[in-house]
Design a protein around this motif. Structure first.
Motif, PDB file in Angstrom:
ATOM      1  N   LEU A 140       0.830  -1.202   0.000  1.00 44.58           N
ATOM      2  CA  LEU A 140       0.000   0.000   0.000  1.00 44.58           C
ATOM      3  C   LEU A 140       0.871   1.260   0.000  1.00 44.58           C
ATOM      4  O   LEU A 140       0.637   2.191  -0.775  1.00 44.58           O
ATOM      5  CB  LEU A 140      -0.927  -0.013   1.207  1.00 44.58           C
ATOM      6  CG  LEU A 140      -1.939   1.115   1.315  1.00 44.58           C
ATOM      7  CD1 LEU A 140      -2.914   1.067   0.148  1.00 44.58           C
ATOM      8  CD2 LEU A 140      -2.697   1.021   2.619  1.00 44.58           C
ATOM      9  N   LEU A 141       1.890   1.276   0.856  1.00 41.39           N
ATOM     10  CA  LEU A 141       2.814   2.408   0.885  1.00 41.39           C
ATOM     11  C   LEU A 141       3.565   2.542  -0.431  1.00 41.39           C
ATOM     12  O   LEU A 141       3.782   3.649  -0.923  1.00 41.39           O
ATOM     13  CB  LEU A 141       3.823   2.250   2.022  1.00 41.39           C
ATOM     14  CG  LEU A 141       3.461   2.847   3.351  1.00 41.39           C
ATOM     15  CD1 LEU A 141       4.554   2.570   4.371  1.00 41.39           C
ATOM     16  CD2 LEU A 141       3.211   4.334   3.247  1.00 41.39           C
ATOM     17  N   CYS A 142       3.958   1.420  -0.998  1.00 34.98           N
ATOM     18  CA  CYS A 142       4.663   1.433  -2.279  1.00 34.98           C
ATOM     19  C   CYS A 142       3.783   2.065  -3.362  1.00 34.98           C
ATOM     20  O   CYS A 142       4.253   2.868  -4.164  1.00 34.98           O
ATOM     21  CB  CYS A 142       5.059   0.014  -2.675  1.00 34.98           C
ATOM     22  SG  CYS A 142       6.041  -0.093  -4.177  1.00 34.98           S
ATOM     23  N   GLY A 143       2.504   1.733  -3.355  1.00 33.38           N
ATOM     24  CA  GLY A 143       1.569   2.328  -4.312  1.00 33.38           C
ATOM     25  C   GLY A 143       1.438   3.832  -4.134  1.00 33.38           C
ATOM     26  O   GLY A 143       1.352   4.571  -5.118  1.00 33.38           O
ATOM     27  N   GLU A 185      -3.460  11.995   5.485  1.00 37.41           N
ATOM     28  CA  GLU A 185      -3.779  12.934   4.401  1.00 37.41           C
ATOM     29  C   GLU A 185      -4.357  12.255   3.164  1.00 37.41           C
ATOM     30  O   GLU A 185      -4.952  12.915   2.335  1.00 37.41           O
ATOM     31  CB  GLU A 185      -2.543  13.750   4.035  1.00 37.41           C
ATOM     32  CG  GLU A 185      -2.124  14.712   5.122  1.00 37.41           C
ATOM     33  CD  GLU A 185      -0.938  15.569   4.736  1.00 37.41           C
ATOM     34  OE1 GLU A 185      -0.640  15.694   3.528  1.00 37.41           O
ATOM     35  OE2 GLU A 185      -0.301  16.108   5.655  1.00 37.41           O
ATOM     36  N   PHE A 186      -4.184  10.948   3.031  1.00 31.10           N
ATOM     37  CA  PHE A 186      -4.694  10.233   1.868  1.00 31.10           C
ATOM     38  C   PHE A 186      -5.983   9.482   2.170  1.00 31.10           C
ATOM     39  O   PHE A 186      -6.493   8.744   1.337  1.00 31.10           O
ATOM     40  CB  PHE A 186      -3.648   9.251   1.328  1.00 31.10           C
ATOM     41  CG  PHE A 186      -2.347   9.900   0.954  1.00 31.10           C
ATOM     42  CD1 PHE A 186      -2.307  11.120   0.317  1.00 31.10           C
ATOM     43  CD2 PHE A 186      -1.144   9.290   1.261  1.00 31.10           C
ATOM     44  CE1 PHE A 186      -1.110  11.716  -0.027  1.00 31.10           C
ATOM     45  CE2 PHE A 186       0.060   9.868   0.920  1.00 31.10           C
ATOM     46  CZ  PHE A 186       0.081  11.083   0.274  1.00 31.10           C
ATOM     47  N   SER A 187      -6.528   9.648   3.374  1.00 29.61           N
ATOM     48  CA  SER A 187      -7.736   8.913   3.739  1.00 29.61           C
ATOM     49  C   SER A 187      -8.960   9.505   3.030  1.00 29.61           C
ATOM     50  O   SER A 187      -8.997  10.678   2.681  1.00 29.61           O
ATOM     51  CB  SER A 187      -7.944   8.940   5.254  1.00 29.61           C
ATOM     52  OG  SER A 187      -8.149  10.260   5.692  1.00 29.61           O
ATOM     53  N   LEU A 188      -9.948   8.665   2.839  1.00 29.12           N
ATOM     54  CA  LEU A 188     -11.186   9.082   2.189  1.00 29.12           C
ATOM     55  C   LEU A 188     -12.208   9.448   3.253  1.00 29.12           C
ATOM     56  O   LEU A 188     -12.233   8.870   4.341  1.00 29.12           O
ATOM     57  CB  LEU A 188     -11.736   7.953   1.326  1.00 29.12           C
ATOM     58  CG  LEU A 188     -10.824   7.475   0.193  1.00 29.12           C
ATOM     59  CD1 LEU A 188     -11.438   6.265  -0.488  1.00 29.12           C
ATOM     60  CD2 LEU A 188     -10.567   8.584  -0.796  1.00 29.12           C
ATOM     61  N   ASP A 189     -13.066  10.396   2.946  1.00 25.18           N
ATOM     62  CA  ASP A 189     -14.148  10.760   3.854  1.00 25.18           C
ATOM     63  C   ASP A 189     -15.134   9.597   3.970  1.00 25.18           C
ATOM     64  O   ASP A 189     -15.252   8.776   3.068  1.00 25.18           O
ATOM     65  CB  ASP A 189     -14.899  12.001   3.341  1.00 25.18           C
ATOM     66  CG  ASP A 189     -14.019  13.241   3.343  1.00 25.18           C
ATOM     67  OD1 ASP A 189     -13.100  13.313   4.184  1.00 25.18           O
ATOM     68  OD2 ASP A 189     -14.265  14.133   2.507  1.00 25.18           O
TER      69      ASP A 189
END
Length: 112
Positions: free
Chosen positions: A45-48, A101-105
């Motif tokens: 996931l981090l790599c993506g 910061e990359f999370s979805l609402d």
């Protein structure tokens, strides 16, 4: 015309980050381990996230750890690696990911 990374760094403003070529064929330094995750899925996931930010990244030992999860602790988990020239930028992306910061609402609708 291809330029050497060192030439690009010299042309950047003083105090500014060095300009790094995004050419996949260019040599950006040795691969450096910047993070380890006990779960291979977390490392992928981090790599993506890094690849989406334009940072060449790879996950090492993911298959080995996934095959035998008991070895994960002994091996230090799956490691996330980037070329030396991208270490600072990659650490910033990982910090942003960990801050959420990359999370979805919760009301995110992919169909809109």
């Amino acid at each position: 015309m291809a330029t050497d990374n060192h030439e690009e760094e010299e042309r950047s403003e003083p105090g500014a980050r060095p300009v790094v070529s995004r050419d996949p064929e260019a040599y950006h330094g040795d691969m450096v381990t910047i993070a380890r995750r006990f779960t291979p899925t977390d490392a992928q996931l981090l790599c993506g996230c890094l690849q989406a930010a334009g940072i060449p990244a790879t996950v090492a030992d993911a298959a080995l750890v996934q095959t035998n999860m008991l070895w994960s602790i002994a091996l230090g988990g799956a490691s996330l690696r980037v070329p030396q020239a991208f270490v600072q930028e990659a650490n910033e992306v990982i910090a942003a990911y960990e801050r959420g910061e990359f999370s979805l609402d919760e009301d995110f609708d992919p169909n809109v």
